[in-house]
Design a protein around this motif. Structure first.
Motif, mmCIF file in Angstrom:
data_model
loop_
_atom_site.group_PDB
_atom_site.id
_atom_site.type_symbol
_atom_site.label_atom_id
_atom_site.label_comp_id
_atom_site.label_asym_id
_atom_site.label_seq_id
_atom_site.Cartn_x
_atom_site.Cartn_y
_atom_site.Cartn_z
ATOM 1 N N LEU A 166 -8.180 11.771 -0.599
ATOM 2 C CA LEU A 166 -9.306 11.976 0.324
ATOM 3 C C LEU A 166 -9.413 10.858 1.357
ATOM 4 N N CYS A 167 -9.210 9.619 0.908
ATOM 5 C CA CYS A 167 -9.382 8.487 1.835
ATOM 6 C C CYS A 167 -8.047 7.954 2.342
ATOM 7 N N GLU A 168 -7.017 8.775 2.243
ATOM 8 C CA GLU A 168 -5.698 8.474 2.828
ATOM 9 C C GLU A 168 -5.118 7.153 2.318
ATOM 10 N N GLY A 169 -5.175 6.975 0.994
ATOM 11 C CA GLY A 169 -4.544 5.807 0.390
ATOM 12 C C GLY A 169 -5.379 4.552 0.400
ATOM 13 N N ARG A 170 -6.700 4.687 0.463
ATOM 14 C CA ARG A 170 -7.565 3.509 0.512
ATOM 15 C C ARG A 170 -8.453 3.389 -0.730
ATOM 16 N N PHE A 171 -8.142 4.129 -1.772
ATOM 17 C CA PHE A 171 -8.983 4.084 -2.969
ATOM 18 C C PHE A 171 -8.705 2.826 -3.781
ATOM 19 N N ILE A 172 -9.770 2.221 -4.309
ATOM 20 C CA ILE A 172 -9.667 1.057 -5.193
ATOM 21 C C ILE A 172 -10.396 1.393 -6.485
ATOM 22 N N LEU A 173 -9.685 1.371 -7.585
ATOM 23 C CA LEU A 173 -10.280 1.651 -8.886
ATOM 24 C C LEU A 173 -10.718 0.343 -9.524
ATOM 25 N N GLY A 174 -12.014 0.092 -9.500
ATOM 26 C CA GLY A 174 -12.581 -1.084 -10.168
ATOM 27 C C GLY A 174 -13.048 -0.676 -11.556
ATOM 28 N N VAL A 175 -12.587 -1.367 -12.579
ATOM 29 C CA VAL A 175 -12.857 -0.935 -13.948
ATOM 30 C C VAL A 175 -13.362 -2.085 -14.811
ATOM 31 N N SER A 176 -14.072 -1.709 -15.863
ATOM 32 C CA SER A 176 -14.634 -2.674 -16.797
ATOM 33 C C SER A 176 -14.549 -2.119 -18.207
ATOM 34 N N ALA A 177 -14.607 -3.007 -19.196
ATOM 35 C CA ALA A 177 -14.660 -2.579 -20.594
ATOM 36 C C ALA A 177 -16.066 -2.176 -21.006
ATOM 37 N N GLY A 178 -17.062 -2.531 -20.206
ATOM 38 C CA GLY A 178 -18.440 -2.175 -20.522
ATOM 39 C C GLY A 178 -19.101 -3.171 -21.463
ATOM 40 N N TRP A 179 -20.411 -3.032 -21.606
ATOM 41 C CA TRP A 179 -21.149 -3.959 -22.466
ATOM 42 C C TRP A 179 -22.426 -3.360 -23.060
ATOM 43 N N ALA A 180 -22.974 -2.302 -22.467
ATOM 44 C CA ALA A 180 -24.291 -1.799 -22.850
ATOM 45 C C ALA A 180 -24.265 -1.140 -24.234
ATOM 46 N N HIS A 181 -24.966 -1.729 -25.192
ATOM 47 C CA HIS A 181 -24.989 -1.219 -26.564
ATOM 48 C C HIS A 181 -25.496 0.219 -26.619
ATOM 49 N N ASP A 182 -26.585 0.512 -25.889
ATOM 50 C CA ASP A 182 -27.192 1.838 -25.985
ATOM 51 C C ASP A 182 -26.280 2.926 -25.428
ATOM 52 N N GLU A 183 -25.493 2.602 -24.397
ATOM 53 C CA GLU A 183 -24.613 3.610 -23.818
ATOM 54 C C GLU A 183 -23.451 3.943 -24.752
ATOM 55 N N PHE A 184 -22.884 2.932 -25.383
ATOM 56 C CA PHE A 184 -21.820 3.201 -26.349
ATOM 57 C C PHE A 184 -22.363 4.020 -27.518
ATOM 58 N N ALA A 185 -23.571 3.677 -27.975
ATOM 59 C CA ALA A 185 -24.176 4.418 -29.079
ATOM 60 C C ALA A 185 -24.442 5.866 -28.687
ATOM 61 N N LEU A 186 -24.875 6.089 -27.456
ATOM 62 C CA LEU A 186 -25.168 7.436 -26.984
ATOM 63 C C LEU A 186 -23.915 8.308 -26.979
ATOM 64 N N LEU A 187 -22.772 7.704 -26.664
ATOM 65 C CA LEU A 187 -21.507 8.437 -26.616
ATOM 66 C C LEU A 187 -20.812 8.503 -27.974
ATOM 67 N N GLY A 188 -21.382 7.825 -28.971
ATOM 68 C CA GLY A 188 -20.769 7.830 -30.285
ATOM 69 C C GLY A 188 -19.509 6.998 -30.369
ATOM 70 N N ILE A 189 -19.401 5.977 -29.517
ATOM 71 C CA ILE A 189 -18.229 5.097 -29.499
ATOM 72 C C ILE A 189 -18.604 3.750 -30.119
ATOM 73 N N ASP A 190 -17.804 3.289 -31.054
ATOM 74 C CA ASP A 190 -18.021 1.975 -31.649
ATOM 75 C C ASP A 190 -17.790 0.913 -30.575
ATOM 76 N N ARG A 191 -18.813 0.154 -30.265
ATOM 77 C CA ARG A 191 -18.713 -0.836 -29.195
ATOM 78 C C ARG A 191 -17.611 -1.862 -29.465
ATOM 79 N N ARG A 192 -17.298 -2.084 -30.728
ATOM 80 C CA ARG A 192 -16.249 -3.043 -31.069
ATOM 81 C C ARG A 192 -14.864 -2.566 -30.620
ATOM 82 N N GLU A 193 -14.767 -1.279 -30.280
ATOM 83 C CA GLU A 193 -13.487 -0.724 -29.831
ATOM 84 C C GLU A 193 -13.293 -0.812 -28.328
ATOM 85 N N ARG A 194 -14.295 -1.334 -27.602
ATOM 86 C CA ARG A 194 -14.273 -1.198 -26.141
ATOM 87 C C ARG A 194 -13.086 -1.886 -25.487
#
Length: 222
Positions: A117-145
């Motif tokens: 879409l942006c003709e080769g100008r996309f930048i994927l910024g990524v993180s392992a995350g940190w929010a306890h409640d969001e990991f719990a909501l998704l059913g993901i063990d935060r220790r696995e992040r």
């Protein structure tokens, strides 16, 4: 400030430097109160991008969290796609996409589409995350992040750089996968050593260099 297309955490303004010229990135705050008229908020974001583009800004970045409870967070990939026409000629970036919340195959597909879409100008910024409640909501063990983050980053790189991908990780597995939708940009060095040191959880040097060339930026989270 950054060089060679590798973003850092320079603050909300997203100050960036290529070849000695400072570049500016507009950060879109996608968080809105629950019940807000999101069609109006989206129209305002389009106007913000149009104003920034007219003022000479070089990119648009968007934050991300899960949308639940009292806050509605606009989804990053879809929102950037909506903003793309107003951001013609500008880079589009996530800041930061929490990788463990998403399957890496879908991240690779959505990222490739935005890069087209942006003709080769996309930048994927990524993180392992940190929010306890969001990991719990998704059913993901935060220790696995961190493990999920590392595997996902590795798999996305392979899907973008290799014709056929076999990946047998602890959290993600694919067999003979091939993306028909490819980014405009190409990874250099994406075919580095196939194995990472499990004690350090680090990507191979060649793989990481390839990600940098494509504009992928990562941080480990808290």
């Amino acid at each position: 400030m950054e060089r060679s297309g590798v973003a850092n955490n320079a603050g909300p303004a997203g100050l960036r430097n290529y070849a000695g010229r400072m570049r500016l990135t507009l950060f879109i705050n996608p968080e809105h109160p629950s019940g807000d008229p999101l069609d109006l908020r989206l129209a305002e974001h389009v106007e913000q991008v149009s104003i920034a583009r007219a003022a000479g800004y070089d990119g648009v970045a968007i934050g991300t969290h899960l949308s639940y409870g009292s806050a509605a967070w606009l989804p990053p990939f879809q929102t950037l796609a909506h903003l793309a026409p107003a951001a013609a000629g500008m880079s589009l970036s996530t800041c930061m996409l929490v990788l463990p919340y998403h399957h890496p195959m879908q991240v690779a597909i959505d990222g490739a589409f935005l890069d087209v879409l942006c003709e080769g100008r996309f930048i994927l910024g990524v993180s392992a995350g940190w929010a306890h409640d969001e990991f719990a909501l998704l059913g993901i063990d935060r220790r696995e992040r961190v493990g999920r983050f590392t595997e996902s980053l590795d798999l996305v790189a392979r899907l973008w750089s290799q014709d056929r991908v076999r990946f047998d990780g602890r959290y993600y597995r694919v067999e003979d996968a091939s993306l028909a939708l490819r980014p405009v940009q190409r990874l250099s060095g994406g075919r580095g050593p196939r194995h990472r040191d499990p004690r350090r959880g680090a990507l191979p040097t060649g793989q990481l260099q390839g990600l940098r060339s494509l504009g992928v930026v990562h941080r480990s989270g808290r």
